[in-house]
Design a protein around this motif. Structure first.
Motif, PDB file in Angstrom:
ATOM      1  N   GLU A 174       0.843  -1.197   0.000  1.00 51.50           N
ATOM      2  CA  GLU A 174       0.000   0.000   0.000  1.00 51.50           C
ATOM      3  C   GLU A 174       0.876   1.244   0.000  1.00 51.50           C
ATOM      4  O   GLU A 174       1.878   1.325   0.708  1.00 51.50           O
ATOM      5  N   ARG A 175       0.487   2.220  -0.799  1.00 54.98           N
ATOM      6  CA  ARG A 175       1.257   3.449  -0.931  1.00 54.98           C
ATOM      7  C   ARG A 175       1.156   4.281   0.350  1.00 54.98           C
ATOM      8  O   ARG A 175       0.058   4.618   0.784  1.00 54.98           O
ATOM      9  N   PRO A 176       2.291   4.635   0.982  1.00 49.27           N
ATOM     10  CA  PRO A 176       2.268   5.439   2.203  1.00 49.27           C
ATOM     11  C   PRO A 176       1.757   6.847   1.940  1.00 49.27           C
ATOM     12  O   PRO A 176       1.967   7.407   0.857  1.00 49.27           O
ATOM     13  N   ALA A 177       1.124   7.449   2.927  1.00 47.95           N
ATOM     14  CA  ALA A 177       0.625   8.821   2.803  1.00 47.95           C
ATOM     15  C   ALA A 177       1.749   9.837   3.003  1.00 47.95           C
ATOM     16  O   ALA A 177       1.760  10.889   2.369  1.00 47.95           O
ATOM     17  N   ASP A 178       2.697   9.506   3.877  1.00 47.46           N
ATOM     18  CA  ASP A 178       3.809  10.413   4.153  1.00 47.46           C
ATOM     19  C   ASP A 178       4.760  10.456   2.956  1.00 47.46           C
ATOM     20  O   ASP A 178       5.213   9.409   2.466  1.00 47.46           O
ATOM     21  N   GLU A 179       5.072  11.654   2.458  1.00 49.55           N
ATOM     22  CA  GLU A 179       5.873  11.796   1.249  1.00 49.55           C
ATOM     23  C   GLU A 179       7.283  11.228   1.394  1.00 49.55           C
ATOM     24  O   GLU A 179       7.788  10.561   0.487  1.00 49.55           O
ATOM     25  N   ASP A 180       7.944  11.491   2.523  1.00 44.43           N
ATOM     26  CA  ASP A 180       9.304  10.982   2.701  1.00 44.43           C
ATOM     27  C   ASP A 180       9.321   9.458   2.773  1.00 44.43           C
ATOM     28  O   ASP A 180      10.191   8.808   2.185  1.00 44.43           O
ATOM     29  N   GLU A 181       8.360   8.889   3.465  1.00 41.86           N
ATOM     30  CA  GLU A 181       8.250   7.426   3.549  1.00 41.86           C
ATOM     31  C   GLU A 181       7.926   6.838   2.176  1.00 41.86           C
ATOM     32  O   GLU A 181       8.450   5.790   1.791  1.00 41.86           O
ATOM     33  N   LEU A 182       7.077   7.522   1.431  1.00 43.58           N
ATOM     34  CA  LEU A 182       6.727   7.100   0.076  1.00 43.58           C
ATOM     35  C   LEU A 182       7.973   6.982  -0.788  1.00 43.58           C
ATOM     36  O   LEU A 182       8.200   5.967  -1.449  1.00 43.58           O
ATOM     37  N   ILE A 183       8.801   8.006  -0.761  1.00 43.17           N
ATOM     38  CA  ILE A 183      10.028   8.020  -1.566  1.00 43.17           C
ATOM     39  C   ILE A 183      10.977   6.917  -1.114  1.00 43.17           C
ATOM     40  O   ILE A 183      11.519   6.173  -1.933  1.00 43.17           O
ATOM     41  N   GLN A 184      11.190   6.795   0.193  1.00 40.79           N
ATOM     42  CA  GLN A 184      12.098   5.771   0.711  1.00 40.79           C
ATOM     43  C   GLN A 184      11.641   4.374   0.332  1.00 40.79           C
ATOM     44  O   GLN A 184      12.440   3.548  -0.118  1.00 40.79           O
ATOM     45  N   GLN A 185      10.371   4.088   0.494  1.00 42.12           N
ATOM     46  CA  GLN A 185       9.862   2.749   0.169  1.00 42.12           C
ATOM     47  C   GLN A 185       9.922   2.478  -1.326  1.00 42.12           C
ATOM     48  O   GLN A 185      10.244   1.364  -1.747  1.00 42.12           O
ATOM     49  N   TYR A 186       9.608   3.473  -2.131  1.00 41.29           N
ATOM     50  CA  TYR A 186       9.618   3.272  -3.587  1.00 41.29           C
ATOM     51  C   TYR A 186      11.002   2.852  -4.055  1.00 41.29           C
ATOM     52  O   TYR A 186      11.163   1.860  -4.773  1.00 41.29           O
ATOM     53  N   PHE A 187      12.023   3.589  -3.653  1.00 39.00           N
ATOM     54  CA  PHE A 187      13.371   3.272  -4.130  1.00 39.00           C
ATOM     55  C   PHE A 187      13.961   2.066  -3.423  1.00 39.00           C
ATOM     56  O   PHE A 187      14.850   1.404  -3.962  1.00 39.00           O
ATOM     57  N   ALA A 188      13.459   1.708  -2.243  1.00 40.53           N
ATOM     58  CA  ALA A 188      13.920   0.499  -1.557  1.00 40.53           C
ATOM     59  C   ALA A 188      13.284  -0.741  -2.162  1.00 40.53           C
ATOM     60  O   ALA A 188      13.853  -1.829  -2.094  1.00 40.53           O
ATOM     61  N   CYS A 189      12.106  -0.603  -2.768  1.00 36.49           N
ATOM     62  CA  CYS A 189      11.352  -1.752  -3.272  1.00 36.49           C
ATOM     63  C   CYS A 189      11.595  -2.056  -4.743  1.00 36.49           C
ATOM     64  O   CYS A 189      10.993  -2.969  -5.280  1.00 36.49           O
ATOM     65  N   VAL A 190      12.443  -1.313  -5.395  1.00 36.91           N
ATOM     66  CA  VAL A 190      12.666  -1.571  -6.812  1.00 36.91           C
ATOM     67  C   VAL A 190      13.215  -2.977  -6.954  1.00 36.91           C
ATOM     68  O   VAL A 190      14.209  -3.323  -6.320  1.00 36.91           O
ATOM     69  N   PRO A 191      12.531  -3.820  -7.736  1.00 30.84           N
ATOM     70  CA  PRO A 191      12.961  -5.226  -7.871  1.00 30.84           C
ATOM     71  C   PRO A 191      14.324  -5.376  -8.501  1.00 30.84           C
ATOM     72  O   PRO A 191      14.742  -4.597  -9.272  1.00 30.84           O
TER      73      PRO A 191
END
Length: 67
Positions: free
Chosen positions: A50-67
């Motif tokens: 699920e996409r986080p609401a917090d912008e900083d967390e969103l960015i961190q998770q997106y780039f951490a989750c790149v397969p």
């Protein structure tokens, strides 16, 4: 002084995309562009989390989750 936002998707064989660069008048505008980029790509690339609401967390998770 303008801010240059460059997004490189390294180590992702599926990406195959060239770096995305854009120039912004402020750091705040560059950050907003990064958030927009992540939101635009989240659903098609990371559908199992699920996409986080917090912008900083969103960015961190997106780039951490790149397969």
């Amino acid at each position: 002084m303008p801010f240059i936002l460059t997004i490189r998707e390294q180590g992702s064989s599926w990406a195959g995309r060239d770096p995305v660069s854009s120039i912004h008048p402020t750091e705040r505008d560059a950050h907003a562009a990064l958030v927009d980029y992540v939101r635009d790509n989240w659903d098609s690339e990371i559908d199992e989390i699920e996409r986080p609401a917090d912008e900083d967390e969103l960015i961190q998770q997106y780039f951490a989750c790149v397969p």
